[in-house]
Structure formats: C-alpha cells, structure tokens
Design a protein around this motif. Structure first.
Motif, PDB file in Angstrom:
ATOM      1  N   GLN A 196       5.886  -7.527  14.434  1.00  9.65           N
ATOM      2  CA  GLN A 196       6.744  -6.366  14.637  1.00  9.65           C
ATOM      3  C   GLN A 196       8.006  -6.419  13.783  1.00  9.65           C
ATOM      4  OE1 GLN A 196       5.739  -3.600  16.519  1.00  9.65           O
ATOM      5  NE2 GLN A 196       3.858  -4.808  16.302  1.00  9.65           N
ATOM      6  N   ALA A 197       8.444  -7.611  13.412  1.00 14.13           N
ATOM      7  CA  ALA A 197       9.593  -7.705  12.504  1.00 14.13           C
ATOM      8  C   ALA A 197       9.247  -7.123  11.145  1.00 14.13           C
ATOM      9  CB  ALA A 197      10.037  -9.158  12.374  1.00 14.13           C
ATOM     10  N   HIS A 198       8.015  -7.345  10.690  1.00 13.66           N
ATOM     11  CA  HIS A 198       7.597  -6.777   9.415  1.00 13.66           C
ATOM     12  C   HIS A 198       7.403  -5.269   9.509  1.00 13.66           C
ATOM     13  CE1 HIS A 198       5.934 -10.886   7.869  1.00 13.66           C
ATOM     14  NE2 HIS A 198       7.240 -10.766   7.707  1.00 13.66           N
ATOM     15  N   GLN A 199       7.162  -4.752  10.718  1.00 10.69           N
ATOM     16  CA  GLN A 199       7.141  -3.306  10.893  1.00 10.69           C
ATOM     17  C   GLN A 199       8.544  -2.741  10.723  1.00 10.69           C
ATOM     18  OE1 GLN A 199       4.332  -1.525  11.296  1.00 10.69           O
ATOM     19  NE2 GLN A 199       3.152  -3.424  11.213  1.00 10.69           N
ATOM     20  N   GLN A 200       9.542  -3.421  11.289  1.00  7.97           N
ATOM     21  CA  GLN A 200      10.918  -2.954  11.197  1.00  7.97           C
ATOM     22  C   GLN A 200      11.411  -2.949   9.755  1.00  7.97           C
ATOM     23  OE1 GLN A 200      13.486  -5.105  13.893  1.00  7.97           O
ATOM     24  NE2 GLN A 200      12.018  -4.974  15.570  1.00  7.97           N
ATOM     25  N   SER A 201      11.025  -3.946   8.991  1.00  9.10           N
ATOM     26  CA  SER A 201      11.486  -4.050   7.603  1.00  9.10           C
ATOM     27  C   SER A 201      10.644  -3.231   6.637  1.00  9.10           C
ATOM     28  CB  SER A 201      11.468  -5.512   7.161  1.00  9.10           C
ATOM     29  OG  SER A 201      10.121  -5.971   7.034  1.00  9.10           O
ATOM     30  N   SER A 202       9.533  -2.674   7.133  1.00 13.63           N
ATOM     31  CA  SER A 202       8.566  -1.906   6.324  1.00 13.63           C
ATOM     32  C   SER A 202       7.770  -2.758   5.349  1.00 13.63           C
ATOM     33  CB  SER A 202       9.269  -0.780   5.537  1.00 13.63           C
ATOM     34  OG  SER A 202       9.762   0.197   6.421  1.00 13.63           O
ATOM     35  N   SER A 203       7.907  -4.093   5.414  1.00 12.16           N
ATOM     36  CA  SER A 203       7.153  -4.924   4.475  1.00 12.16           C
ATOM     37  C   SER A 203       5.659  -4.877   4.766  1.00 12.16           C
ATOM     38  CB  SER A 203       7.663  -6.365   4.517  1.00 12.16           C
ATOM     39  OG  SER A 203       7.521  -6.939   5.807  1.00 12.16           O
ATOM     40  N   GLN A 204       5.277  -4.777   6.048  1.00  7.57           N
ATOM     41  CA  GLN A 204       3.853  -4.701   6.367  1.00  7.57           C
ATOM     42  C   GLN A 204       3.245  -3.375   5.924  1.00  7.57           C
ATOM     43  OE1 GLN A 204       1.943  -7.337   7.656  1.00  7.57           O
ATOM     44  NE2 GLN A 204       0.350  -5.956   6.910  1.00  7.57           N
ATOM     45  N   PRO A 205       3.867  -2.218   6.213  1.00  4.72           N
ATOM     46  CA  PRO A 205       3.316  -0.970   5.663  1.00  4.72           C
ATOM     47  C   PRO A 205       3.220  -0.985   4.142  1.00  4.72           C
ATOM     48  CG  PRO A 205       4.864  -0.479   7.425  1.00  4.72           C
ATOM     49  CD  PRO A 205       4.959  -1.962   7.162  1.00  4.72           C
ATOM     50  N   GLN A 206       4.199  -1.568   3.471  1.00  2.49           N
ATOM     51  CA  GLN A 206       4.152  -1.638   2.010  1.00  2.49           C
ATOM     52  C   GLN A 206       2.987  -2.505   1.547  1.00  2.49           C
ATOM     53  OE1 GLN A 206       8.024  -2.992   0.799  1.00  2.49           O
ATOM     54  NE2 GLN A 206       9.051  -1.233   1.719  1.00  2.49           N
ATOM     55  N   ALA A 207       2.781  -3.637   2.226  1.00  2.00           N
ATOM     56  CA  ALA A 207       1.678  -4.525   1.855  1.00  2.00           C
ATOM     57  C   ALA A 207       0.334  -3.841   2.076  1.00  2.00           C
ATOM     58  CB  ALA A 207       1.754  -5.822   2.658  1.00  2.00           C
ATOM     59  N   LEU A 208       0.194  -3.121   3.201  1.00  2.00           N
ATOM     60  CA  LEU A 208      -1.055  -2.419   3.466  1.00  2.00           C
ATOM     61  C   LEU A 208      -1.271  -1.310   2.438  1.00  2.00           C
ATOM     62  CD1 LEU A 208      -3.553  -1.909   5.176  1.00  2.00           C
ATOM     63  CD2 LEU A 208      -2.158  -0.459   6.674  1.00  2.00           C
ATOM     64  N   ALA A 209      -0.219  -0.607   2.074  1.00  2.00           N
ATOM     65  CA  ALA A 209      -0.352   0.453   1.072  1.00  2.00           C
ATOM     66  C   ALA A 209      -0.866  -0.110  -0.247  1.00  2.00           C
ATOM     67  CB  ALA A 209       0.985   1.153   0.880  1.00  2.00           C
ATOM     68  N   ARG A 210      -0.335  -1.266  -0.645  1.00  4.56           N
ATOM     69  CA  ARG A 210      -0.809  -1.886  -1.888  1.00  4.56           C
ATOM     70  C   ARG A 210      -2.274  -2.284  -1.776  1.00  4.56           C
ATOM     71  NH1 ARG A 210       4.482  -4.323  -1.598  1.00  4.56           N
ATOM     72  NH2 ARG A 210       3.593  -6.157  -0.575  1.00  4.56           N
ATOM     73  N   ALA A 211      -2.657  -2.807  -0.600  1.00  6.72           N
ATOM     74  CA  ALA A 211      -4.042  -3.245  -0.411  1.00  6.72           C
ATOM     75  C   ALA A 211      -4.999  -2.057  -0.431  1.00  6.72           C
ATOM     76  CB  ALA A 211      -4.169  -4.007   0.906  1.00  6.72           C
ATOM     77  N   VAL A 212      -4.617  -0.956   0.226  1.00  3.02           N
ATOM     78  CA  VAL A 212      -5.471   0.233   0.251  1.00  3.02           C
ATOM     79  C   VAL A 212      -5.606   0.813  -1.157  1.00  3.02           C
ATOM     80  CG1 VAL A 212      -5.683   2.599   1.102  1.00  3.02           C
ATOM     81  CG2 VAL A 212      -4.980   0.776   2.655  1.00  3.02           C
ATOM     82  N   TYR A 213      -4.493   0.837  -1.889  1.00  4.19           N
ATOM     83  CA  TYR A 213      -4.549   1.333  -3.271  1.00  4.19           C
ATOM     84  C   TYR A 213      -5.472   0.457  -4.124  1.00  4.19           C
ATOM     85  CZ  TYR A 213      -3.311   1.952  -8.137  1.00  4.19           C
ATOM     86  OH  TYR A 213      -3.386   2.135  -9.489  1.00  4.19           O
TER      87      TYR A 213
END
Length: 400
Positions: free
Chosen positions: A47-64
């Motif tokens: 959940q800390a990575h959700q707050q910092s947006s690092s997890q959404p960014q990592a998933l976006a890179r993986a999906v791309y």
C-alpha cells in the motif's frame, strides 16, 4: 498455451502507443477499482507503493512492454521470471488472476472510453488470459520447488544492530522444524499487520547470510516515517519485534543469485542496504574456500550507515583472494580513511579499475535505482559487457 489470432495480436500491438500515453492513468484507476471491489487484496499489495504511485507506474510499464512484444514473447523472458518469483514470494494464487483481469480490462474501457472498441477489448481479454497462463505455469513450478507453502511462523532468537539504520534479525522455525536451503541472493517475504492502514502487509527482504542449516537472517533498513513511501513495515519490525517475537515468513525466492559453478572473477557492488545479497554471496564463496578473485565494492554515506564493516574486514584479512573498496560519500570526523573506508566521495570505477575491471568477471549490482543505473552505465562505458552485469531491484523501480 492459448494462442492469439493474427487479428488479436495486431489489435493489442496497436494499443501500445495509447498505453504509453495513458498507462499510469489506467493502472491507477485499476488499483482503485480492484481494491474497492476486493478490499481483501490490500493485504497482498504494497500500500505504500500505491501511495507513491510507484506500483501503478511499474504495472503501466509492464502492460506496455507486453503489448509492444505481444508478437515476440521471448523478449519478455527475464521479466516474466522476475514477476513469477515476486508473485510466488507473495503467495499469489491462480484464482486471483481472474479478479485482476476483470478489473484491468474494466479500467482500460472506463479510462479510454470510445477510444477502444469491443473487438480490441476482446483481443485484450485473450492476451490477458495468455499472460495469466504463462505466469501461473511459472509460479506453479516455483511452488513445487519451494521449501513450504504460504507463510510459516518463525521466531526471532537474536537481533543485532549493524549500523544506525540497519538491524539484523535471526530467525528459526517456531515449530522446531528444519531450516531450508536457499541460493545466495534470494529473499523472503515477511508479513506484518500495519495498524496505521489496518491491513497485513508483506515486504521482501534479502537473506543476508549464507545457507547454514541453522537459521535465516534478514537485515532490515529502518525507513523514516516521513519518507515517501513511509516505512510502515520496516519501522514496525524495528520497534515491534524483539527476541522471542514471531514473524510470518514465505519460502525463499528470487532469480538474482550467485552462479557458484563459475571460477572467473566476481565483483560484488552495493549501495546502502543493497549490501545484503552481497554479504550472502561473499559468505557463501568464502565458506566454500573459493579461490576465485573477489572484489567487494560498497558505497554508503558514512561510517554511521556502514553495515557489516567489521565482518568485511575479517573476511579480507582471512582470504587473500578477496579485496575491498569502500566509498563514503559524506565522511564524518571520526571516519578513518584506510581503516573504515578507502575512498571519499561517490563510487568511481576509475579509482579501482585494477580491482574491478576484468574482461571475464561477473558483476552483481544492488542498491537504490539511481545508484544502480549510474554504476551499470559506468561499467558499460569502461568496456564491461551488459550481459555480465546482473542487478537486483528493490520495490517497484527499474534500471533501464
């Protein structure tokens, strides 16, 4: 494996530019949507990575990356292996994949609206099913080899301060059973309840000792509460786990491991708490009386943040094939040059070329992402093949 049609491949690949532009918006919406409909999954995701947006960014890179390489999945081999190990360490199960797929596809549709038609969504359903099948198969193989399933209770029988920031915790199975073997460089997940956010949170910590048949050791850096993301679990471990305490632990996982079969030189490079896998690797090599030429390169701020300094000195004194190069970026008055550290300033390979730049050496690199990016670039600029540089990334970052 489920095969995609030529039309489905073309449609998924055509969406790659759109994902590059809107990927983070989609993945942020995806996580918000999924946690609303399945709040129990907050116990799985950081959940800390959700707050910092690092997890959404990592998933976006993986999906791309998946969309861009949908016609050449072999290019994703290392990424799939990395994700599978992370998932297996978190005890991700096949029945959770449909939940993720449903919410990811809904997020794509809800964010892009009329920009994506139903045939393209159908293509993405097939592509996600294909990716899920690949990951589930890889994770099944890891679970079959794991020392145990899920999370197992371990008791802390010793804790030791390594620096102002890092403390080691020695763990034994609370049931008195045997301690598992592992490969130097692997990690475990530790699960703790975090009262500030009201959910269980798993965090992955490298095993910082060689396999010994008696205990597992993790060495945890205490992140400051004011940091972003805040160190929910690291602070809870430092403040809340004393000798006799119980922690829930997953079986060792991770592909960043020492190739012990080689006889060529080894260069172990770390920054800050990235020293932990290197301690495991060096301890393992010297325990086997390896004659390989080993260079241990470490960078930290100063002596107060320098973990395992006395241990390293003892290793170097006992093993003539091991050399050290320690850099302190901001020295204190009581830091002794030539004793506590070797070089003032940031790590600079031009100052240690004789110890580190060998044409047949293998390089293992771990630390903060900016540090690793800089060191990888420096090694390649010095003539080291990128194929000889192996990296371990903590959290949701990436090097390149």
């Amino acid at each position: 494996m489920t095969a995609l049609t030529a039309d489905q491949i073309a449609r998924v690949k055509a969406t790659a530019p759109v994902l590059a532009e809107h990927g983070v918006t989609i993945t942020q919406h995806f996580y918000k949507r999924m946690f609303t409909h399945h709040p129990e999954l907050k116990n799985v995701f950081n959940q800390a990575h959700q707050q910092s947006s690092s997890q959404p960014q990592a998933l976006a890179r993986a999906v791309y990356a998946y969309a861009a390489n949908i016609d050449n999945l072999g290019a994703l081999g290392s990424a799939v292996t990395h994700i599978a190990h992370k998932h297996a360490s978190l005890n991700i199960r096949p029945e959770q994949y449909p939940i993720v797929g449903e919410n990811l596809l809904a997020a794509i549709s809800e964010v892009l609206g009329n920009a994506v038609d139903e045939p393209t969504l159908d293509a993405w359903r097939a592509a996600y099913a294909q990716l899920a099948e690949i990951l589930i198969g890889a994770e099944k193989a890891l679970y079959a080899q794991a020392a145990w399933s899920g999370f197992r209770p371990f008791v802390v029988f010793r804790r030791e301060r390594e620096s102002d920031e890092i403390t080691s915790f020695y763990l034994k199975p609370s049931d008195g059973g045997p301690v598992c073997d592992f490969k130097p460089g692997q990690y475990i997940s530790v699960k703790r309840f975090v009262k500030e956010i009201g959910v269980d949170q798993p965090r992955q910590y490298t095993l910082s000792d060689a396999p010994n048949g008696e205990w597992l050791r993790i060495s945890v850096k205490r992140e400051r509460p004011q940091d972003a993301p805040p160190g929910y679990v690291s602070n809870q471990i430092h403040e809340g786990i004393e000798v006799g305490g119980i922690v829930e632990v997953s079986a060792p996982m991770g592909e960043f491991t020492l190739d012990a079969a080689k006889t060529t030189p080894v260069v172990l490079i770390s920054g800050g708490v990235g020293i932990t896998p290197m301690v495991s690797m060096l301890t393992s090599l010297t325990a086997q009386n390896s004659t390989r030429k080993i260079s241990f390169v470490h960078a930290c701020r100063n002596g107060r943040t320098h973990a395992f300094g006395r241990w390293l000195d003892a290793i170097v004194a006992k093993h003539p094939n091991v050399s050290r190069a320690v850099f302190y970026e901001n020295t204190h008055a009581d830091d002794r040059p030539g004793t506590d550290f070797d070089f003032a300033g940031r790590l600079d390979f031009s100052r240690i070329a004789d110890k580190t730049l060998h044409p047949d050496a293998d390089y293992y690199l771990c630390g903060p992402v900016p540090f690793m990016r800089a060191q990888q670039e420096a090694l390649i600029a010095a003539g080291v093949s990128k194929a000889r540089v192996r990296t371990e990334i903590y959290g949701s970052g990436e090097i390149a």
